[in-house]
Design an enzyme around this catalytic site. Structure first.
Site, PDB file in Angstrom:
ATOM      1  N   SER A 142       0.808  -1.214   0.000  1.00 28.73           N
ATOM      2  CA  SER A 142       0.000   0.000   0.000  1.00 28.73           C
ATOM      3  C   SER A 142       0.844   1.268   0.000  1.00 28.73           C
ATOM      4  O   SER A 142       0.390   2.315  -0.482  1.00 28.73           O
ATOM      5  CB  SER A 142      -0.938   0.007   1.214  1.00 28.73           C
ATOM      6  OG  SER A 142      -0.205  -0.176   2.409  1.00 28.73           O
ATOM      7  N   HIS A 163       1.980   4.764   4.910  1.00 22.97           N
ATOM      8  CA  HIS A 163       1.190   5.450   3.890  1.00 22.97           C
ATOM      9  C   HIS A 163       1.639   6.898   3.720  1.00 22.97           C
ATOM     10  O   HIS A 163       1.651   7.415   2.596  1.00 22.97           O
ATOM     11  CB  HIS A 163      -0.290   5.394   4.267  1.00 22.97           C
ATOM     12  CG  HIS A 163      -0.858   4.006   4.256  1.00 22.97           C
ATOM     13  ND1 HIS A 163      -2.114   3.709   4.735  1.00 22.97           N
ATOM     14  CD2 HIS A 163      -0.333   2.825   3.809  1.00 22.97           C
ATOM     15  CE1 HIS A 163      -2.349   2.417   4.583  1.00 22.97           C
ATOM     16  NE2 HIS A 163      -1.277   1.862   4.030  1.00 22.97           N
TER      17      HIS A 163
END
Length: 376
Positions: A145, A197
């Site tokens: 991610s 992230h």
């Protein structure tokens, strides 16, 4: 007679068509991450302590391999499916633009920069003299991610859109889109690495603003790799995209509002090139006569013509105007308004011929030999 039967493609055919449309590198990443998760699931390996991104282990034992092993491991079925379904559209678009080898290099670069930023921020939070926050140093992060957030930033910057839709619910400015996704995932999901992230977003912005251009080699470097003998089996794959077929620049271009007039593929140049092959409505003043078809041709529309027609040939525009003027509406309008205009002799001739024409036809009909014998 057999009726026409229209059948829809089955699920297997649709899945096969969808999979064949995914480029080489993107489909390879999906396969590798899926196989690794299945092996981990079958063997019962669920701790991921030896392969995850652990800043304390990297700093103490210099385990740099964690930069890349943490990217291809996932913790659950939902984790790997969500990441791979998000990778397919973004990775496919970037691979068609850049080429398979160049996108692979970009993926390695983003994984490295994300890990370096992650390690730097965790070290500053854990070893600063003001307030030491050790949780980031002992956080074990895995998943693709982080690179996906970098691709989101790059794709948003490349597309040049002003707004993006968040889960199809509402639109937000394009520059705020990755930040709202960061907050949404942090609130809606558990065990989500906020720092992982965040570093992906920072790396994506750094690449979009050209801070990594010095790390991207030229097209000759990727062409050399593609022409190597050990790459022949991959290059021959139908889904493999050559670097020369992608963008010729050494780095992926970002959106710019500047107009380039020198480009041969601009909208104006392309339209001018296309319109040159289309038939033109306006005729040229210079009459070009073909030896195969002698004489002067006429057009059916009221376009520009030679103002001096040959002798003995009536002007078509004059006939059109006379027929328009001779309609009952035009005559009644002229009578009501009381406008009297002398009609030139040239304009009276066609009208007189039109009135005399039926009588001449009757005379010629009565002069026929069978007109008096009652033939029908």
């Amino acid at each position: 007679m057999r009726p026409n039967i229209v059948t829809e493609a089955g699920v297997q055919t649709r899945v096969s068509q969808w999979w064949n449309a995914i480029p080489f590198l993107t489909s390879s990443v999906v396969v590798v991450c899926g196989i690794i998760y299945l092996i981990s699931l079958l063997t019962g390996y669920d701790t991921f302590y030896e392969v995850c991104f652990l800043p304390s282990a990297i700093l103490s034992h210099f385990q740099v391999y964690r930069f890349y092993t943490a990217v291809i491991f996932h913790g659950s079925m939902l984790h790997v499916m969500f990441n791979m379904m998000a990778l397919v559209p973004m990775g496919s678009e970037l691979e068609r633009i850049m080429g398979s080898v160049r996108l692979f290099y970009l993926t390695i670069l983003l994984a490295t920069t994300n890990a370096v930023l992650h390690l730097l921020i965790a070290s500053l939070a854990g070893y600063n003299p003001f307030y030491q926050y050790d949780h980031l140093l002992n956080e074990c992060a895995i998943g693709f991610s982080g690179i996906l957030f970098s691709m989101i930033v790059i794709e948003t910057s490349l597309s040049g859109v002003t707004s993006r839709s968040v889960f199809g619910l509402f639109n937000v400015p394009a520059k705020l889109y990755p930040w709202l996704l960061l907050i949404a995932f942090q609130l809606l999901m558990t065990n989500v690495s906020l720092l992982g992230h965040l570093c992906g977003i920072l790396s994506g912005f750094a690449y979009s603003y050209g801070l990594f251009n010095f790390l991207m080699p030229g097209s000759s470097f990727f062409s050399t790799i593609e022409s190597a003998s050990w790459m022949a089996s991959c290059v021959r794959r139908p889904k493999f995209i050559m670097c020369t077929g992608g963008n010729p620049s050494s780095y992926m271009p970002t959106y710019s509002v500047q107009n380039t007039t020198s480009s041969g593929f601009s909208t104006g140049n392309a339209w001018r090139s296309l319109s040159s092959w289309l038939p033109q409505r306006e005729a040229s003043n210079q009459s070009s006569e073909d030896s195969r078809f002698p004489g002067r041709g006429r057009t059916l529309s009221g376009t520009a013509r030679d103002p001096t027609p040959p002798a003995g040939e009536a002007n078509p525009n004059l006939h059109a105007r006379l027929l328009e003027d001779s309609t009952p509406d035009r005559l009644s309008d002229a009578a009501v308004t009381g406008m009297t205009e002398p009609i030139p002799a040239a304009r009276q001739v066609p009208i007189a011929n039109a009135a005399v024409l039926p009588q001449s036809q009757n005379k010629s009909r009565n002069s026929l030999p069978w007109a008096s014998k009652g033939h029908k």
